[in-house]
Design a protein around this motif. Sequence first.
Motif, PDB file in Angstrom:
ATOM      1  N   ASP A 198       9.868   0.309  18.552  1.00 48.46           N
ATOM      2  CA  ASP A 198      10.089   0.637  17.146  1.00 48.46           C
ATOM      3  C   ASP A 198       8.703   0.555  16.610  1.00 48.46           C
ATOM      4  O   ASP A 198       8.505   1.366  15.489  1.00 48.46           O
ATOM      5  CB  ASP A 198      11.160  -0.473  16.585  1.00 48.46           C
ATOM      6  CG  ASP A 198      10.889  -1.726  16.842  1.00 48.46           C
ATOM      7  OD1 ASP A 198       9.918  -2.199  17.388  1.00 48.46           O
ATOM      8  OD2 ASP A 198      11.709  -2.198  16.272  1.00 48.46           O
ATOM      9  N   PHE A 199       7.928  -0.448  16.853  1.00 49.23           N
ATOM     10  CA  PHE A 199       6.566  -0.512  16.232  1.00 49.23           C
ATOM     11  C   PHE A 199       5.846   0.647  16.534  1.00 49.23           C
ATOM     12  O   PHE A 199       5.270   1.341  15.612  1.00 49.23           O
ATOM     13  CB  PHE A 199       5.635  -1.789  16.584  1.00 49.23           C
ATOM     14  CG  PHE A 199       4.673  -1.895  16.111  1.00 49.23           C
ATOM     15  CD1 PHE A 199       4.458  -2.510  14.869  1.00 49.23           C
ATOM     16  CD2 PHE A 199       3.339  -2.001  16.887  1.00 49.23           C
ATOM     17  CE1 PHE A 199       3.237  -2.604  14.059  1.00 49.23           C
ATOM     18  CE2 PHE A 199       2.270  -2.462  16.186  1.00 49.23           C
ATOM     19  CZ  PHE A 199       2.104  -2.676  15.002  1.00 49.23           C
ATOM     20  N   PHE A 200       5.908   1.279  17.872  1.00 51.30           N
ATOM     21  CA  PHE A 200       5.000   2.502  18.223  1.00 51.30           C
ATOM     22  C   PHE A 200       5.412   3.725  17.536  1.00 51.30           C
ATOM     23  O   PHE A 200       4.605   4.311  16.925  1.00 51.30           O
ATOM     24  CB  PHE A 200       5.504   2.736  19.953  1.00 51.30           C
ATOM     25  CG  PHE A 200       4.898   3.953  20.541  1.00 51.30           C
ATOM     26  CD1 PHE A 200       3.750   4.144  20.691  1.00 51.30           C
ATOM     27  CD2 PHE A 200       5.937   5.322  20.398  1.00 51.30           C
ATOM     28  CE1 PHE A 200       3.399   5.472  20.982  1.00 51.30           C
ATOM     29  CE2 PHE A 200       5.549   6.179  21.067  1.00 51.30           C
ATOM     30  CZ  PHE A 200       4.138   6.504  21.351  1.00 51.30           C
ATOM     31  N   TYR A 201       7.133   3.760  17.309  1.00 50.44           N
ATOM     32  CA  TYR A 201       7.522   4.819  16.545  1.00 50.44           C
ATOM     33  C   TYR A 201       7.010   5.075  15.085  1.00 50.44           C
ATOM     34  O   TYR A 201       6.995   6.103  14.561  1.00 50.44           O
ATOM     35  CB  TYR A 201       8.956   5.242  16.874  1.00 50.44           C
ATOM     36  CG  TYR A 201       9.292   5.521  17.970  1.00 50.44           C
ATOM     37  CD1 TYR A 201       8.773   6.996  18.586  1.00 50.44           C
ATOM     38  CD2 TYR A 201       9.951   5.101  18.913  1.00 50.44           C
ATOM     39  CE1 TYR A 201       8.899   7.437  19.791  1.00 50.44           C
ATOM     40  CE2 TYR A 201      10.457   5.388  20.384  1.00 50.44           C
ATOM     41  CZ  TYR A 201       9.950   6.729  20.543  1.00 50.44           C
ATOM     42  OH  TYR A 201      10.164   7.195  21.968  1.00 50.44           O
ATOM     43  N   ARG A 202       7.039   3.726  14.542  1.00 55.78           N
ATOM     44  CA  ARG A 202       6.883   3.641  13.344  1.00 55.78           C
ATOM     45  C   ARG A 202       5.160   4.073  12.816  1.00 55.78           C
ATOM     46  O   ARG A 202       4.963   4.859  11.898  1.00 55.78           O
ATOM     47  CB  ARG A 202       6.774   2.108  12.755  1.00 55.78           C
ATOM     48  CG  ARG A 202       6.266   1.860  11.266  1.00 55.78           C
ATOM     49  CD  ARG A 202       7.304   2.565  10.512  1.00 55.78           C
ATOM     50  NE  ARG A 202       7.046   2.159   9.017  1.00 55.78           N
ATOM     51  CZ  ARG A 202       5.987   2.859   8.474  1.00 55.78           C
ATOM     52  NH1 ARG A 202       4.898   3.700   9.059  1.00 55.78           N
ATOM     53  NH2 ARG A 202       5.779   2.754   7.062  1.00 55.78           N
ATOM     54  N   LEU A 203       4.215   3.977  13.894  1.00 56.19           N
ATOM     55  CA  LEU A 203       3.067   4.248  13.724  1.00 56.19           C
ATOM     56  C   LEU A 203       2.580   5.820  14.225  1.00 56.19           C
ATOM     57  O   LEU A 203       1.892   6.415  13.609  1.00 56.19           O
ATOM     58  CB  LEU A 203       2.098   3.521  14.592  1.00 56.19           C
ATOM     59  CG  LEU A 203       2.078   1.998  14.373  1.00 56.19           C
ATOM     60  CD1 LEU A 203       1.297   0.999  15.141  1.00 56.19           C
ATOM     61  CD2 LEU A 203       1.549   1.731  12.698  1.00 56.19           C
ATOM     62  N   HIS A 204       3.483   6.116  15.197  1.00 51.76           N
ATOM     63  CA  HIS A 204       3.087   7.409  16.101  1.00 51.76           C
ATOM     64  C   HIS A 204       3.804   8.471  15.249  1.00 51.76           C
ATOM     65  O   HIS A 204       4.649   9.177  15.869  1.00 51.76           O
ATOM     66  CB  HIS A 204       3.566   7.196  17.370  1.00 51.76           C
ATOM     67  CG  HIS A 204       2.765   8.008  18.302  1.00 51.76           C
ATOM     68  ND1 HIS A 204       3.141   9.307  18.741  1.00 51.76           N
ATOM     69  CD2 HIS A 204       1.661   7.889  18.906  1.00 51.76           C
ATOM     70  CE1 HIS A 204       2.225   9.745  19.516  1.00 51.76           C
ATOM     71  NE2 HIS A 204       1.358   8.908  19.827  1.00 51.76           N
ATOM     72  N   ILE A 205       3.400   8.728  14.087  1.00 52.89           N
ATOM     73  CA  ILE A 205       4.079   9.973  13.351  1.00 52.89           C
ATOM     74  C   ILE A 205       3.028  11.156  13.420  1.00 52.89           C
ATOM     75  O   ILE A 205       3.446  12.115  13.698  1.00 52.89           O
ATOM     76  CB  ILE A 205       4.369   9.613  11.747  1.00 52.89           C
ATOM     77  CG1 ILE A 205       5.443   8.495  11.982  1.00 52.89           C
ATOM     78  CG2 ILE A 205       5.088  10.708  11.314  1.00 52.89           C
ATOM     79  CD1 ILE A 205       5.843   7.756  10.588  1.00 52.89           C
ATOM     80  N   ILE A 206       1.902  10.899  13.040  1.00 52.77           N
ATOM     81  CA  ILE A 206       0.843  11.902  12.873  1.00 52.77           C
ATOM     82  C   ILE A 206      -0.409  11.419  14.101  1.00 52.77           C
ATOM     83  O   ILE A 206      -1.098  10.767  13.895  1.00 52.77           O
ATOM     84  CB  ILE A 206       0.373  12.185  11.855  1.00 52.77           C
ATOM     85  CG1 ILE A 206       1.088  12.568  10.774  1.00 52.77           C
ATOM     86  CG2 ILE A 206      -0.888  13.466  11.905  1.00 52.77           C
ATOM     87  CD1 ILE A 206       0.401  13.255   9.355  1.00 52.77           C
ATOM     88  N   PRO A 207      -0.199  11.890  15.347  1.00 48.93           N
ATOM     89  CA  PRO A 207      -1.133  11.272  16.387  1.00 48.93           C
ATOM     90  C   PRO A 207      -2.593  12.283  16.282  1.00 48.93           C
ATOM     91  O   PRO A 207      -2.331  13.714  16.159  1.00 48.93           O
ATOM     92  CB  PRO A 207      -0.646  11.623  17.812  1.00 48.93           C
ATOM     93  CG  PRO A 207       0.676  12.475  17.357  1.00 48.93           C
ATOM     94  CD  PRO A 207       0.927  12.785  16.139  1.00 48.93           C
ATOM     95  N   ILE A 208      -3.470  11.856  16.362  1.00 48.76           N
ATOM     96  CA  ILE A 208      -4.811  12.468  16.562  1.00 48.76           C
ATOM     97  C   ILE A 208      -5.606  12.141  17.414  1.00 48.76           C
ATOM     98  O   ILE A 208      -5.825  10.875  17.531  1.00 48.76           O
ATOM     99  CB  ILE A 208      -5.683  12.396  15.091  1.00 48.76           C
ATOM    100  CG1 ILE A 208      -5.056  13.092  13.812  1.00 48.76           C
ATOM    101  CG2 ILE A 208      -7.155  13.130  15.078  1.00 48.76           C
ATOM    102  CD1 ILE A 208      -5.639  12.761  12.725  1.00 48.76           C
ATOM    103  N   HIS A 209      -5.851  13.190  18.531  1.00 50.95           N
ATOM    104  CA  HIS A 209      -6.635  12.703  19.787  1.00 50.95           C
ATOM    105  C   HIS A 209      -8.182  13.057  19.532  1.00 50.95           C
ATOM    106  O   HIS A 209      -8.449  14.206  19.076  1.00 50.95           O
ATOM    107  CB  HIS A 209      -5.897  13.479  20.864  1.00 50.95           C
ATOM    108  CG  HIS A 209      -6.834  13.017  22.182  1.00 50.95           C
ATOM    109  ND1 HIS A 209      -6.586  11.527  22.574  1.00 50.95           N
ATOM    110  CD2 HIS A 209      -7.839  13.511  22.871  1.00 50.95           C
ATOM    111  CE1 HIS A 209      -7.456  11.503  23.787  1.00 50.95           C
ATOM    112  NE2 HIS A 209      -7.999  12.552  23.875  1.00 50.95           N
ATOM    113  N   LEU A 210      -9.028  12.124  19.613  1.00 52.83           N
ATOM    114  CA  LEU A 210     -10.642  12.254  19.615  1.00 52.83           C
ATOM    115  C   LEU A 210     -11.086  12.362  20.807  1.00 52.83           C
ATOM    116  O   LEU A 210     -10.716  11.719  21.792  1.00 52.83           O
ATOM    117  CB  LEU A 210     -11.246  11.263  18.808  1.00 52.83           C
ATOM    118  CG  LEU A 210     -11.146  11.174  17.382  1.00 52.83           C
ATOM    119  CD1 LEU A 210     -11.863  10.013  16.598  1.00 52.83           C
ATOM    120  CD2 LEU A 210     -11.568  12.575  16.947  1.00 52.83           C
ATOM    121  N   PRO A 211     -11.702  13.692  21.135  1.00 48.79           N
ATOM    122  CA  PRO A 211     -12.140  14.116  22.672  1.00 48.79           C
ATOM    123  C   PRO A 211     -13.406  13.033  22.790  1.00 48.79           C
ATOM    124  O   PRO A 211     -14.106  12.897  21.974  1.00 48.79           O
ATOM    125  CB  PRO A 211     -12.537  15.501  22.466  1.00 48.79           C
ATOM    126  CG  PRO A 211     -12.521  15.771  21.087  1.00 48.79           C
ATOM    127  CD  PRO A 211     -11.660  14.768  20.279  1.00 48.79           C
TER     128      PRO A 211
END
Length: 589
Positions: free
Chosen positions: A443-456
């Motif tokens: 639940d903690f993961f889903y609460r944070l993982h709404i807009i993921p940004i990946h830095l190369p």
Amino acid sequence: MKDSQNVVWQERAEKAEEDARFYRMIFEKSTAPTIVIEADYTISRINERVEELLGYSKEEIEGKIDWLRFAVKEDLERMMRYHHLRRNDPAAAPGEYECRLMNRDGQIHDILIKLDMIRGTTTSVATLVNVTAEKEVVKTLRQREAEFRAIVEHFTGFLYTCHRDYRLAYINGPLGERTGKDANSGPCYEVVYGRTEPCLWCENDEVFSGKTLEVERLDPLDERWYSIVTTPIGGEDGSVLLRQTVMVDITERKMAEERMRSRAALLMEENERLKSSMKDRYRFHGIVGKSPEMQCVYDRILQAAGSGAAVVIRGESGTGKELVAQAIHGLSPRADKPFVPVNCGAIPETLMESEFFGYKKGAFTGAAEDKKGLLEMAGGGTLFLDEVGEIPLSMQVKLLRALEGNGFRPLGGREHVRTDIRIIAATHRNMEGMVAEGRMRQDFFYRLHIIPIHLPALRKRTSDIPLLVEHFLSAMEHDGGLPKLDARIMEAFSKYTWPGNVRELQNVLQRYVTLGSLDLPLMEEGDVNGEMRPGEIQNLKERLFMREREILMETLRRCKGHRGHTAEMLGIDRRTLERKMARYDLRGE
Ligand SMILES: Nc1ncnc2c1ncn2[C@@H]1O[C@H](COP(=O)(O)OP(=O)(O)OP(=O)(O)O)[C@@H](O)[C@H]1O
């Protein structure tokens, strides 16, 4: 003849007796309590129902108890008056009336008495109908009506009801005060809205067909916004009798919405401007890079800035995660509120709760005064949870609860604190893997993982290296100008794997500027130092300096930045490690 006459009389007597028995039975079994009252108030007969109602037996009442004995004091005089009237002027006496009778236990019943005289006698028969329950219902209804009336009268909004032809039936106190008129002053559109004909927005027929309608409108009379809700008021048969309208002043809310709208429009404009002026974006809010990978990152930043949802920035150490978080905050409507970065990996587990939630004076030994936690410090703004994967499970639950709007309680505090914060988290870890291993709550993961940004990683976008080099070198002060980096060095840079990413590049260049030598640890294509500064041989001190830095960097990397572990592995104490890290400009997260 005489015998036959006797037989007739006997038969008649038997019939009369049978009739009497029959009527007596009906009287006895009647479901209504019935009493027979003599002229002197004596009760000569009662049926079983009266026994139940008054709590006395037939033997105790009949011929012995006075009828008025059961009357309550207040009704006594009236009952006596009717009793006499009925016997002297029967037409003037009421055929029924209400009174209250007290039973054996002192219980008072509301009774509807229906009376009649037995023709040719001074005896009356009374049927007693117990209406106590009905009276109670009426009383409750009256009470409720009074309560509703009080609520309506004290309601600070405006309220009125009107008929199908717009005639007002009622207006409440505040509306009366506002208009200086009452319900008889004219139709609703005239009294309430100062118009000469029905309001254009008023769907009178719709409401009278049973619909509830709501409009928001600016009233030109006082230039304030009102929410106007109109509901039908129905009769028992389902027909609509009246239309009720409630007007609530929503000017403040409307203005706040307006402010939000113009702010959002400004942001959109700003975003558009940024987007169009940066088709070939080289820099973006302090972030340098023109590679296609970075162009995607810039787009995601703009998206995140406009949304307000939680963001997770993922990428290796030194790729610029904090820089991205700052850019999102700076472009969002929270820009003028605090941006609070916190390195979750640097907070010992035992201090996590007090760091995040704060504490009250005296909460524990050493808590000399109240201290605000990070959540409160970031109120209205953005909390940047760097290395979010380091937050222990127990703390994840508490944070989640606080973020879900349930608030939190500072240590030693009694009251719940609620803050409005936006969360941007960052990690170099594989969060999905952590969830699968049970080290991160789902639940903690889903609460944070709404807009993921990946830095190369930097090695994946080597086209950005020349820009970054130029950016860092020009930002570093150096006496006598900056030495140039020739093409071969740039080539070596682009082949190097940069495990420390942009931070490492920055440090390498910093060393170059301060020490005059370029040293790339773990260089894959040989040592370029000599080629860069021909003829110049580094002295021992310089070489040792570089070597020590390299060892520290490598060990920190292996220990994932954990200073305690790094110090232990190197056989030095933590303070010495931190001193050296400061000297070599190393970060150890
Ligand atoms: N694209 C970039 N342009 C300019 N500077 C950058 C860029 N990326 C990173 N930097 C610089 O590199 C350093 C490290 O960046 P930052 O702290 O944002 O990385 P990070 O990914 O958060 O690292 P860590 O995971 O170790 O916390 C900072 O000094 C930052 O200014």
